[in-house]
Write an enzyme that holds these catalytic residues in place. Sequence first.
Site, mmCIF file in Angstrom:
data_model
loop_
_atom_site.group_PDB
_atom_site.id
_atom_site.type_symbol
_atom_site.label_atom_id
_atom_site.label_comp_id
_atom_site.label_asym_id
_atom_site.label_seq_id
_atom_site.Cartn_x
_atom_site.Cartn_y
_atom_site.Cartn_z
ATOM 1 N N TYR A 1 0.840 -1.211 0.000
ATOM 2 C CA TYR A 1 0.000 0.000 0.000
ATOM 3 C C TYR A 1 0.870 1.255 0.000
ATOM 4 C CZ TYR A 1 -3.873 3.067 1.608
ATOM 5 O OH TYR A 1 -4.834 4.053 1.738
ATOM 6 N N GLU B 1 4.060 1.823 -0.636
ATOM 7 C CA GLU B 1 4.956 2.058 -1.781
ATOM 8 C C GLU B 1 4.185 2.279 -3.074
ATOM 9 O OE1 GLU B 1 8.130 2.762 -1.678
ATOM 10 O OE2 GLU B 1 8.208 2.447 0.486
ATOM 11 N N LYS C 1 1.272 3.698 -3.282
ATOM 12 C CA LYS C 1 0.758 5.081 -3.214
ATOM 13 C C LYS C 1 1.901 6.063 -3.480
ATOM 14 C CE LYS C 1 -3.698 4.812 -2.083
ATOM 15 N NZ LYS C 1 -4.779 5.362 -2.909
ATOM 16 N N ARG D 1 -11.067 -1.971 10.083
ATOM 17 C CA ARG D 1 -10.503 -0.702 10.540
ATOM 18 C C ARG D 1 -10.925 -0.446 11.987
ATOM 19 N NH1 ARG D 1 -10.737 2.941 4.972
ATOM 20 N NH2 ARG D 1 -12.485 1.679 4.318
ATOM 21 N N VAL D 2 -10.178 0.423 12.629
ATOM 22 C CA VAL D 2 -10.343 0.546 14.073
ATOM 23 C C VAL D 2 -11.744 1.040 14.456
ATOM 24 C CG1 VAL D 2 -9.304 2.888 14.249
ATOM 25 C CG2 VAL D 2 -9.190 1.322 16.175
ATOM 26 N N SER E 1 -14.665 0.832 12.744
ATOM 27 C CA SER E 1 -15.716 -0.164 12.502
ATOM 28 C C SER E 1 -15.593 -1.332 13.482
ATOM 29 C CB SER E 1 -15.713 -0.643 11.051
ATOM 30 O OG SER E 1 -14.420 -0.787 10.563
ATOM 31 N N PHE F 1 -14.257 -1.407 16.571
ATOM 32 C CA PHE F 1 -14.592 -1.041 17.958
ATOM 33 C C PHE F 1 -16.098 -0.827 18.121
ATOM 34 C CE2 PHE F 1 -10.201 0.834 19.457
ATOM 35 C CZ PHE F 1 -9.604 -0.390 19.198
ATOM 36 N N GLN G 1 2.398 7.221 15.744
ATOM 37 C CA GLN G 1 1.668 8.485 15.866
ATOM 38 C C GLN G 1 1.329 8.995 14.463
ATOM 39 O OE1 GLN G 1 4.191 11.233 17.932
ATOM 40 N NE2 GLN G 1 5.866 11.045 16.472
ATOM 41 N N ARG G 2 0.170 9.613 14.374
ATOM 42 C CA ARG G 2 -0.220 10.151 13.061
ATOM 43 C C ARG G 2 -1.185 11.312 13.290
ATOM 44 N NH1 ARG G 2 -3.093 6.037 9.434
ATOM 45 N NH2 ARG G 2 -1.066 5.236 8.889
HETATM 46 P P1 NAD Z 1 -12.821 1.415 0.142
HETATM 47 O O1 NAD Z 1 -12.108 0.106 0.141
HETATM 48 O O2 NAD Z 1 -14.105 1.509 0.884
HETATM 49 O O3 NAD Z 1 -13.071 1.935 -1.333
HETATM 50 C C1 NAD Z 1 -12.202 1.698 -2.395
HETATM 51 C C2 NAD Z 1 -13.026 1.358 -3.620
HETATM 52 O O4 NAD Z 1 -12.129 1.117 -4.726
HETATM 53 C C3 NAD Z 1 -13.851 0.086 -3.435
HETATM 54 O O5 NAD Z 1 -15.188 0.309 -3.807
HETATM 55 C C4 NAD Z 1 -13.166 -0.918 -4.368
HETATM 56 O O6 NAD Z 1 -14.056 -1.903 -4.837
HETATM 57 C C5 NAD Z 1 -12.609 -0.012 -5.447
HETATM 58 N N1 NAD Z 1 -11.484 -0.594 -6.180
HETATM 59 C C6 NAD Z 1 -10.353 -1.147 -5.680
HETATM 60 N N2 NAD Z 1 -9.562 -1.582 -6.671
HETATM 61 C C7 NAD Z 1 -10.192 -1.280 -7.841
HETATM 62 C C8 NAD Z 1 -9.873 -1.474 -9.209
HETATM 63 N N3 NAD Z 1 -8.753 -2.087 -9.597
HETATM 64 N N4 NAD Z 1 -10.744 -1.019 -10.132
HETATM 65 C C9 NAD Z 1 -11.899 -0.398 -9.769
HETATM 66 N N5 NAD Z 1 -12.255 -0.210 -8.486
HETATM 67 C C10 NAD Z 1 -11.415 -0.645 -7.530
HETATM 68 O O7 NAD Z 1 -11.765 2.493 0.696
HETATM 69 P P2 NAD Z 1 -11.973 4.024 1.080
HETATM 70 O O8 NAD Z 1 -11.731 4.152 2.530
HETATM 71 O O9 NAD Z 1 -13.227 4.545 0.511
HETATM 72 O O10 NAD Z 1 -10.715 4.658 0.333
HETATM 73 C C11 NAD Z 1 -10.846 5.388 -0.878
HETATM 74 C C12 NAD Z 1 -9.505 6.006 -1.253
HETATM 75 O O11 NAD Z 1 -9.047 6.863 -0.198
HETATM 76 C C13 NAD Z 1 -8.382 4.984 -1.466
HETATM 77 O O12 NAD Z 1 -7.586 5.394 -2.553
HETATM 78 C C14 NAD Z 1 -7.588 5.035 -0.181
HETATM 79 O O13 NAD Z 1 -6.243 4.679 -0.375
HETATM 80 C C15 NAD Z 1 -7.739 6.492 0.210
HETATM 81 N N6 NAD Z 1 -7.588 6.676 1.672
HETATM 82 C C16 NAD Z 1 -8.592 6.351 2.535
HETATM 83 C C17 NAD Z 1 -8.399 6.534 3.896
HETATM 84 C C18 NAD Z 1 -9.493 6.235 4.907
HETATM 85 O O14 NAD Z 1 -9.281 6.470 6.108
HETATM 86 N N7 NAD Z 1 -10.656 5.779 4.521
HETATM 87 C C19 NAD Z 1 -7.181 7.011 4.380
HETATM 88 C C20 NAD Z 1 -6.160 7.292 3.470
HETATM 89 C C21 NAD Z 1 -6.390 7.134 2.105
HETATM 90 N N1 UDP Z 2 -6.351 -1.248 15.863
HETATM 91 C C1 UDP Z 2 -6.623 -1.956 17.030
HETATM 92 N N2 UDP Z 2 -7.622 -2.899 17.005
HETATM 93 C C2 UDP Z 2 -8.360 -3.129 15.893
HETATM 94 C C3 UDP Z 2 -8.085 -2.390 14.702
HETATM 95 C C4 UDP Z 2 -7.059 -1.463 14.730
HETATM 96 O O1 UDP Z 2 -5.988 -1.751 18.068
HETATM 97 O O2 UDP Z 2 -9.262 -3.979 15.940
HETATM 98 C C5 UDP Z 2 -5.273 -0.227 15.882
HETATM 99 C C6 UDP Z 2 -4.194 -0.504 14.861
HETATM 100 O O3 UDP Z 2 -3.192 -1.338 15.403
HETATM 101 C C7 UDP Z 2 -3.677 0.895 14.559
HETATM 102 C C8 UDP Z 2 -4.921 1.778 14.707
HETATM 103 O O4 UDP Z 2 -5.837 1.028 15.503
HETATM 104 O O5 UDP Z 2 -2.727 1.273 15.517
HETATM 105 C C9 UDP Z 2 -5.569 2.177 13.384
HETATM 106 O O6 UDP Z 2 -5.767 1.008 12.629
HETATM 107 P P1 UDP Z 2 -6.589 0.935 11.261
HETATM 108 O O7 UDP Z 2 -6.539 -0.495 10.815
HETATM 109 O O8 UDP Z 2 -7.920 1.547 11.412
HETATM 110 O O9 UDP Z 2 -5.825 1.852 10.204
HETATM 111 P P2 UDP Z 2 -4.346 2.463 10.037
HETATM 112 O O10 UDP Z 2 -4.434 3.824 10.615
HETATM 113 O O11 UDP Z 2 -3.359 1.594 10.759
HETATM 114 O O12 UDP Z 2 -4.141 2.460 8.568
#
Ligand code: NAD
Ligand code: UDP
Length: 314
Positions: A148, A150, A152, A189-190, A192, A194, A280-281
């Site tokens: 992921y 690399e 990106k 994800r954290v 969903s 929790f 940290q982020r």
């Molecule tokens: P998500 O997994 O819910 O949505 C991604 C969508 O892309 C899905 O519907 C999936 O089916 C589609 N997809 C994946 N590969 C595909 C392909 N080859 N062709 C067509 N469709 C494809 O994720 P999200 O949380 O909605 O993330 C959306 C974007 O935001 C991503 O690029 C992700 O890297 C970026 N992003 C999200 C977060 C976050 O916290 N949600 C954080 C950082 C970056």
């Molecule tokens: N995490 C956790 N329990 C879970 C899911 C995530 O403790 O059931 C922690 C995980 O180790 C990370 C943070 O919560 O430190 C955020 O994780 P997430 O998978 O949501 O996304 P990330 O920010 O790591 O991409």
Amino acid sequence: MQNCLVTGGAGFIGSHLCKTLLSDGYKVICLDNLITGSKKNIESLLSNPNFEFLEANVCEPIINSSFLTLNYMFHLASPASPIDYQNLPEETLLVNSQGTLNVLNLAKNIKARVLIASTSEIYGDPLEHPQKEDYWGNANSFGLRSCYDESKRFAEAATYVFLKKYGIDARIIRIFNTYGPNMQKDDGRVVSNFINWALKGETIKIDGDGSQTRSFCYVTDLVDGIKKAMFVEGTKGEIFNLGNPEEYKIKELAEKIIELTNSKSKLVLSDTFRPDDPMQRCPDITKARDFLNWEPKVKLEEGLQKTIDYYKNV
Ligand code: NAD
Ligand code: UDP
């Protein structure tokens, strides 16, 4: 009427973006192969005559006559949850490399404006805090999260090349942890995890001692920032951090969710963190504030309550 393409439009963030673009008066083509997204997220949009859903892989050659009139392309396709991208490492590499090249080439050929969704993960386990856009990061190129991080980073480098070599109208956003309705219940994800454990009264499992931090942006705030990054003039060639600068320890997040759900769930800590887990982020959003006049408005408690209500009904 102007035309938008949203790759990944059936995903969590993409589905909210499609919905708001339609209500703003755009025509929207949503291209998604549903690998981590769901048709349920866009069900309410399918009857809208200005909405078109194409079930397709953005890594395949993009040939479609309706693309020729696109004005704006939002490239969001990619698995985003660590559990998802670790289960789909090759697909993740491909969508962010070949998929991004396809999108950039199309934008070049049809002269559309394009926005590439990158991530705070490109900063890896950051040594500078909070993270500004000019920080180069501390990412591992050879580990569980590398597919992921690399790919990106490759997407950002590809965007740079297309900007410099072809002068395309591109910008990059680095999204920090975002949450809200339409996140898949089981995406790992954290937020969903929790909420769903708390609603069932099950143990809330924290990876590590819970001292690692994240900052959580409610999805409507993020979508507002995405639109500004695309539509505000002068953003060509720019990178923006988009996220909420309020930082929480993961243990604090769990406690807040237990309180809001009135749950009897117990917290369990573990001895080890996930491999390469950023400790940290937190985004520095000064640039987005100044340039886009954008900042998140939804408080964590309010956003969590809306997300809890959503999960109670799915
Ligand atoms: P998500 O997994 O819910 O949505 C991604 C969508 O892309 C899905 O519907 C999936 O089916 C589609 N997809 C994946 N590969 C595909 C392909 N080859 N062709 C067509 N469709 C494809 O994720 P999200 O949380 O909605 O993330 C959306 C974007 O935001 C991503 O690029 C992700 O890297 C970026 N992003 C999200 C977060 C976050 O916290 N949600 C954080 C950082 C970056
Ligand atoms: N995490 C956790 N329990 C879970 C899911 C995530 O403790 O059931 C922690 C995980 O180790 C990370 C943070 O919560 O430190 C955020 O994780 P997430 O998978 O949501 O996304 P990330 O920010 O790591 O991409």
